[in-house]
Design an enzyme around this catalytic site. Structure first.
Site: not given
Ligand code: GAR
Length: 192
Positions: A12-13, A93, A107, A109
């Site tokens: 969740g950063s 989704v 989203n 990525h």
């Molecule tokens: C982030 O790097 C986001 O871009 C990625 O998951 C991480 C979550 O970090 N998402 C994907 O790879 C989607 N395909 P967080 O929980 O610290 O925000």
């Protein structure tokens, strides 16, 4: 003020960076709800620190994906949520959510899409030996990290150092997501 729900499966950063931007007055929005498909994920702890309610639903406890997503849609409607912001929500989704929130789901990525979609995009990029990777914000469709691109930023790979590269990517994510959301909510970006 735009009412949003942030969906996350892990740390969740990105959620925290968005909320901090709101607190600083850099983003005119209100995170009314955090939705997680992984009860107990660290994002719940972060949400509690900001007094933001969490809807934690395990898809396994529903008969179908449609039923799982409908339970989420019902809650989002109750809370007048206008936009869904996926931030590390590691699940495709499907039409129940997509139909209810047409062109209102975004989203982030950690790669320059369409390169390296799916899981561990940073690891995929490093394994490929690219020298530049980056971050993409895009509208969500039924595909895996597909959908029209809204914003991208490049990040140089720090040779042989995954930790530093990862840190640079996360920093870029936090800045790009906030800026892109501000543009979107101000009506300055249209879905194609
Ligand atoms: C982030 O790097 C986001 O871009 C990625 O998951 C991480 C979550 O970090 N998402 C994907 O790879 C989607 N395909 P967080 O929980 O610290 O925000």
């Amino acid at each position: 003020m735009t009412n949003i729900a942030v969906f996350a499966s892990g740390s969740g950063s990105n959620f925290q960076a968005i909320q901090e931007a709101i607190v600083r007055g850099e983003l005119q929005a209100n995170i009314k709800l955090v939705v997680t498909d992984k009860p107990g994920a660290y994002v719940e702890t972060r949400a509690a620190q900001f007094d933001i309610p969490v809807l934690a639903l395990s898809p396994k406890s529903f008969d179908s994906k449609a039923a799982y997503e409908q339970a989420i849609v019902d809650e989002l409607r109750k809370q007048d949520i206008e936009w869904i912001v996926l931030a590390g929500y590691m699940r495709l989704v499907s039409e129940t959510l997509l139909g209810a929130y047409q062109s209102k789901i975004v989203n982030i990525h950690p790669s320059l899409l369409p390169s390296f979609p799916g899981k561990d995009a940073i690891g995929q990029a490093l394994a490929h030996g690219v020298k530049v990777t980056g971050v993409t914000v895009h509208f969500v469709d039924e595909g895996m990290d597909t959908g029209p691109i809204i914003a991208q930023t490049a990040v140089n790979v720090i040779d042989g150092d995954r930790e530093q590269t990862e840190e640079a990517i996360h920093k870029a994510e936090h800045a790009l997501y906030t800026a892109a959301l501000q543009q979107l909510f101000a009506g300055k970006v249209q879905a194609k």
